[in-house]
Design a protein around this motif. Structure first.
Motif, PDB file in Angstrom:
ATOM      1  N   ARG A 195       0.827  -1.207   0.000  1.00 43.69           N
ATOM      2  CA  ARG A 195       0.000   0.000   0.000  1.00 43.69           C
ATOM      3  C   ARG A 195       0.861   1.255   0.000  1.00 43.69           C
ATOM      4  NH1 ARG A 195      -5.783   0.590  -0.415  1.00 43.69           N
ATOM      5  NH2 ARG A 195      -6.724  -1.351   0.290  1.00 43.69           N
ATOM      6  N   PHE A 196       1.930   1.250   0.794  1.00 48.90           N
ATOM      7  CA  PHE A 196       2.792   2.424   0.904  1.00 48.90           C
ATOM      8  C   PHE A 196       3.571   2.695  -0.379  1.00 48.90           C
ATOM      9  CE2 PHE A 196       2.963   1.628   5.729  1.00 48.90           C
ATOM     10  CZ  PHE A 196       1.881   2.464   5.935  1.00 48.90           C
ATOM     11  N   GLU A 197       3.750   1.668  -1.210  1.00 49.34           N
ATOM     12  CA  GLU A 197       4.521   1.841  -2.443  1.00 49.34           C
ATOM     13  C   GLU A 197       3.647   2.129  -3.656  1.00 49.34           C
ATOM     14  OE1 GLU A 197       7.016  -1.528  -2.986  1.00 49.34           O
ATOM     15  OE2 GLU A 197       8.472  -0.886  -1.480  1.00 49.34           O
ATOM     16  N   LEU A 198       2.365   1.802  -3.582  1.00 44.53           N
ATOM     17  CA  LEU A 198       1.482   2.011  -4.725  1.00 44.53           C
ATOM     18  C   LEU A 198       1.304   3.491  -5.033  1.00 44.53           C
ATOM     19  CD1 LEU A 198      -1.426  -0.570  -4.214  1.00 44.53           C
ATOM     20  CD2 LEU A 198       0.316  -0.578  -6.014  1.00 44.53           C
ATOM     21  N   MET A 199       1.240   3.821  -6.309  1.00 44.57           N
ATOM     22  CA  MET A 199       0.956   5.186  -6.726  1.00 44.57           C
ATOM     23  C   MET A 199       0.219   5.156  -8.052  1.00 44.57           C
ATOM     24  SD  MET A 199       4.642   6.609  -8.131  1.00 44.57           S
ATOM     25  CE  MET A 199       5.575   6.053  -6.703  1.00 44.57           C
ATOM     26  N   THR A 200      -0.483   6.231  -8.324  1.00 44.92           N
ATOM     27  CA  THR A 200      -1.170   6.348  -9.605  1.00 44.92           C
ATOM     28  C   THR A 200      -0.158   6.694 -10.691  1.00 44.92           C
ATOM     29  OG1 THR A 200      -1.602   8.719  -9.373  1.00 44.92           O
ATOM     30  CG2 THR A 200      -3.226   7.192  -8.407  1.00 44.92           C
ATOM     31  N   LEU A 201      -0.556   6.549 -11.927  1.00 41.13           N
ATOM     32  CA  LEU A 201       0.315   6.930 -13.036  1.00 41.13           C
ATOM     33  C   LEU A 201       0.601   8.426 -12.980  1.00 41.13           C
ATOM     34  CD1 LEU A 201       1.821   6.190 -15.607  1.00 41.13           C
ATOM     35  CD2 LEU A 201      -0.313   6.489 -16.884  1.00 41.13           C
ATOM     36  N   ASP A 202      -0.392   9.228 -12.598  1.00 40.22           N
ATOM     37  CA  ASP A 202      -0.174  10.672 -12.458  1.00 40.22           C
ATOM     38  C   ASP A 202       0.888  10.967 -11.406  1.00 40.22           C
ATOM     39  OD1 ASP A 202      -1.993  11.547 -14.395  1.00 40.22           O
ATOM     40  OD2 ASP A 202      -3.670  11.452 -12.996  1.00 40.22           O
ATOM     41  N   GLN A 203       0.856  10.216 -10.297  1.00 40.44           N
ATOM     42  CA  GLN A 203       1.880  10.404  -9.266  1.00 40.44           C
ATOM     43  C   GLN A 203       3.261  10.017  -9.790  1.00 40.44           C
ATOM     44  OE1 GLN A 203      -0.416   8.154  -6.155  1.00 40.44           O
ATOM     45  NE2 GLN A 203       0.504   9.671  -4.808  1.00 40.44           N
ATOM     46  N   ALA A 204       3.341   8.953 -10.573  1.00 41.53           N
ATOM     47  CA  ALA A 204       4.626   8.528 -11.133  1.00 41.53           C
ATOM     48  C   ALA A 204       5.192   9.605 -12.062  1.00 41.53           C
ATOM     49  CB  ALA A 204       4.456   7.209 -11.882  1.00 41.53           C
ATOM     50  N   LYS A 205       4.322  10.192 -12.878  1.00 36.85           N
ATOM     51  CA  LYS A 205       4.759  11.274 -13.759  1.00 36.85           C
ATOM     52  C   LYS A 205       5.204  12.487 -12.941  1.00 36.85           C
ATOM     53  CE  LYS A 205       1.765   9.966 -17.651  1.00 36.85           C
ATOM     54  NZ  LYS A 205       0.592  10.353 -18.472  1.00 36.85           N
ATOM     55  N   PHE A 206       4.522  12.715 -11.816  1.00 36.58           N
ATOM     56  CA  PHE A 206       4.894  13.829 -10.954  1.00 36.58           C
ATOM     57  C   PHE A 206       6.267  13.596 -10.325  1.00 36.58           C
ATOM     58  CE2 PHE A 206       4.545  16.094  -6.788  1.00 36.58           C
ATOM     59  CZ  PHE A 206       4.569  17.379  -7.310  1.00 36.58           C
ATOM     60  N   HIS A 207       6.583  12.351 -10.016  1.00 35.33           N
ATOM     61  CA  HIS A 207       7.912  12.030  -9.493  1.00 35.33           C
ATOM     62  C   HIS A 207       8.989  12.449 -10.494  1.00 35.33           C
ATOM     63  CE1 HIS A 207       7.172   8.976  -6.039  1.00 35.33           C
ATOM     64  NE2 HIS A 207       6.207   9.873  -6.088  1.00 35.33           N
ATOM     65  N   ALA A 208       8.749  12.162 -11.758  1.00 30.50           N
ATOM     66  CA  ALA A 208       9.709  12.560 -12.787  1.00 30.50           C
ATOM     67  C   ALA A 208       9.858  14.079 -12.823  1.00 30.50           C
ATOM     68  CB  ALA A 208       9.254  12.038 -14.150  1.00 30.50           C
ATOM     69  N   TYR A 209       8.746  14.790 -12.692  1.00 32.01           N
ATOM     70  CA  TYR A 209       8.769  16.258 -12.657  1.00 32.01           C
ATOM     71  C   TYR A 209       9.611  16.749 -11.483  1.00 32.01           C
ATOM     72  CZ  TYR A 209       7.129  21.032 -11.859  1.00 32.01           C
ATOM     73  OH  TYR A 209       7.083  22.391 -11.638  1.00 32.01           O
ATOM     74  N   GLU A 233      -2.086  20.275 -12.845  1.00 34.20           N
ATOM     75  CA  GLU A 233      -1.505  19.703 -14.058  1.00 34.20           C
ATOM     76  C   GLU A 233      -1.346  18.193 -13.953  1.00 34.20           C
ATOM     77  OE1 GLU A 233       2.734  19.863 -16.551  1.00 34.20           O
ATOM     78  OE2 GLU A 233       2.368  21.251 -14.876  1.00 34.20           O
ATOM     79  N   PHE A 234      -0.938  17.722 -12.767  1.00 38.84           N
ATOM     80  CA  PHE A 234      -0.691  16.287 -12.606  1.00 38.84           C
ATOM     81  C   PHE A 234      -1.864  15.555 -11.948  1.00 38.84           C
ATOM     82  CE2 PHE A 234       3.569  18.022 -13.086  1.00 38.84           C
ATOM     83  CZ  PHE A 234       4.139  17.116 -13.968  1.00 38.84           C
ATOM     84  N   ASN A 235      -2.945  16.300 -11.713  1.00 36.71           N
ATOM     85  CA  ASN A 235      -4.168  15.698 -11.167  1.00 36.71           C
ATOM     86  C   ASN A 235      -3.904  14.979  -9.849  1.00 36.71           C
ATOM     87  OD1 ASN A 235      -6.940  15.054 -11.175  1.00 36.71           O
ATOM     88  ND2 ASN A 235      -6.544  13.058 -12.121  1.00 36.71           N
ATOM     89  N   ILE A 236      -3.168  15.636  -8.955  1.00 43.86           N
ATOM     90  CA  ILE A 236      -2.888  15.044  -7.642  1.00 43.86           C
ATOM     91  C   ILE A 236      -3.297  16.020  -6.547  1.00 43.86           C
ATOM     92  CG2 ILE A 236      -0.975  13.613  -8.480  1.00 43.86           C
ATOM     93  CD1 ILE A 236       0.944  15.669  -7.321  1.00 43.86           C
ATOM     94  N   SER A 237      -3.553  15.476  -5.379  1.00 44.77           N
ATOM     95  CA  SER A 237      -3.935  16.284  -4.223  1.00 44.77           C
ATOM     96  C   SER A 237      -2.703  16.652  -3.407  1.00 44.77           C
ATOM     97  CB  SER A 237      -4.910  15.506  -3.344  1.00 44.77           C
ATOM     98  OG  SER A 237      -4.268  14.363  -2.785  1.00 44.77           O
TER      99      SER A 237
END
Length: 330
Positions: A195-209, A233-237
């Motif tokens: 659970r702690f490692e799961l992320m959405t694709l938007d979150q993964a793209k945000f990591h790259a940013y 832009e990255f659709n994250i909270s």
């Protein structure tokens, strides 16, 4: 009994045993330790005293709903209630109203003591987490407050999160003892870690940013400013930005780092999460409407100038720390 003061635990037990109604609070914008210790303690008390009313107060957080939900608590519920505050160093950070309207107030915390509140205080800064403290309290009280499968799951999640999977400095012999004790009970430890490692694709793209836009100063401070436009832009909270807090820790040449997230509203406000591999940064946080641990704190900047001040003060702390290390090795 480890570092837990038995006389304080006995006082806590007497209060719980003699109270028909118990309300448990934790801090605003909760992390897994806040939720885990709050709901873990609730489960322990409910198991031992099924006839008692035990409520978890505070706002529900979407990202941690998998751990459990909060209860609806009214002002009337506090009459003759025992109120317990977990994982909260100072009163302004308590999530929920009317916490001071019960018959007794207990504080259980592992942050440095910056706000002396509560009729009874169990404060252990050497603990990795409040979940660790609650676990050791259950170990000490044994059959008087026995561990359960449901409570073990919650407390294990709190320990795993607050230790960064047992890699942070606060991880001690007692942390491993507590975790080993909890693993004797039936729950899915893999599910918690996953659970702690799961992320959405938007979150993964945000990591790259984040990696592309991190700035590292000459004083080995890494900083990032996340705007409301970035969140959109990255659709994250704002809550989901927690996943990027420690990305800078893996970079060579970084001694401390801070992530600022722009707040809502017309007035300028940035919520800052300060982290360190050595220099104490909690005093810096306390000067900027915040606080926390020496190597993990939160602060607020109410102007871009204050934001720059925090970065500069972290740089100065790095310089002092490195100079002291050099002198020790000379």
């Amino acid at each position: 009994m480890d570092y837990i003061a038995s006389e304080l635990v006995e006082e806590l037990y007497k209060l719980v045993d003699s109270s028909d109604k118990i309300i448990i609070h934790r801090h605003v914008r909760p992390d897994p330790d806040a939720i885990g210790s709050q709901l873990g303690l609730k489960k322990l008390i409910q198991n031992k005293y099924p006839q008692k009313t035990v409520l978890a107060a505070g706002s529900t957080t979407k990202g941690l709903a998998w751990l459990g939900e909060m209860d609806k608590v009214s002002e009337d519920d506090y009459q003759d209630a025992l109120v317990i505050i977990v994982d909260t160093a100072n009163q302004p950070r308590i999530d929920g109203k009317h916490y001071n309207k019960g018959k007794s107030l207990v504080k259980i915390d592992h942050h440095p003591d910056v706000d002396d509140f509560g009729d009874l205080q169990l404060i252990y800064p050497q603990a990795s987490s409040v979940s660790e403290i609650i676990t050791l309290i259950s170990v000490y009280l044994s059959d008087r407050l026995p561990m359960t499968n449901a409570a073990a799951r919650l407390l294990y999640a709190g320990i795993v999160a607050d230790t960064g999977r047992f890699k942070y400095d606060a991880t001690s012999l007692y942390t491993f003892r507590a975790a080993s004790f909890l693993k004797e009970f039936e729950f899915d430890a893999f599910e918690i870690n996953d659970r702690f490692e799961l992320m959405t694709l938007d979150q993964a793209k945000f990591h790259a940013y984040v990696y592309q836009h991190l700035t590292i100063t000459d004083d080995q401070v890494a900083y990032l400013i996340i705007t409301r436009e970035n969140l959109s832009e990255f659709n994250i909270s704002e809550e989901q930005t927690d996943s990027v807090i420690n990305l800078a820790s893996t970079l060579e040449g970084v001694l401390s780092w801070v992530t600022f997230v722009e707040g809502d509203g017309a007035n300028t406000r940035y919520r800052g999460r300060l982290r360190s591999k050595g220099p104490a940064i909690n005093e810096i946080a306390s000067r900027h409407d915040g606080g926390g641990h020496p190597k993990a704190s939160g602060a607020n900047a109410y102007s871009e100038a204050e934001l720059v001040e925090i970065i500069a003060e972290m740089g100065e702390a790095n310089r002092v720390y490195l100079q002291e290390k050099q002198e020790e090795q000379a």
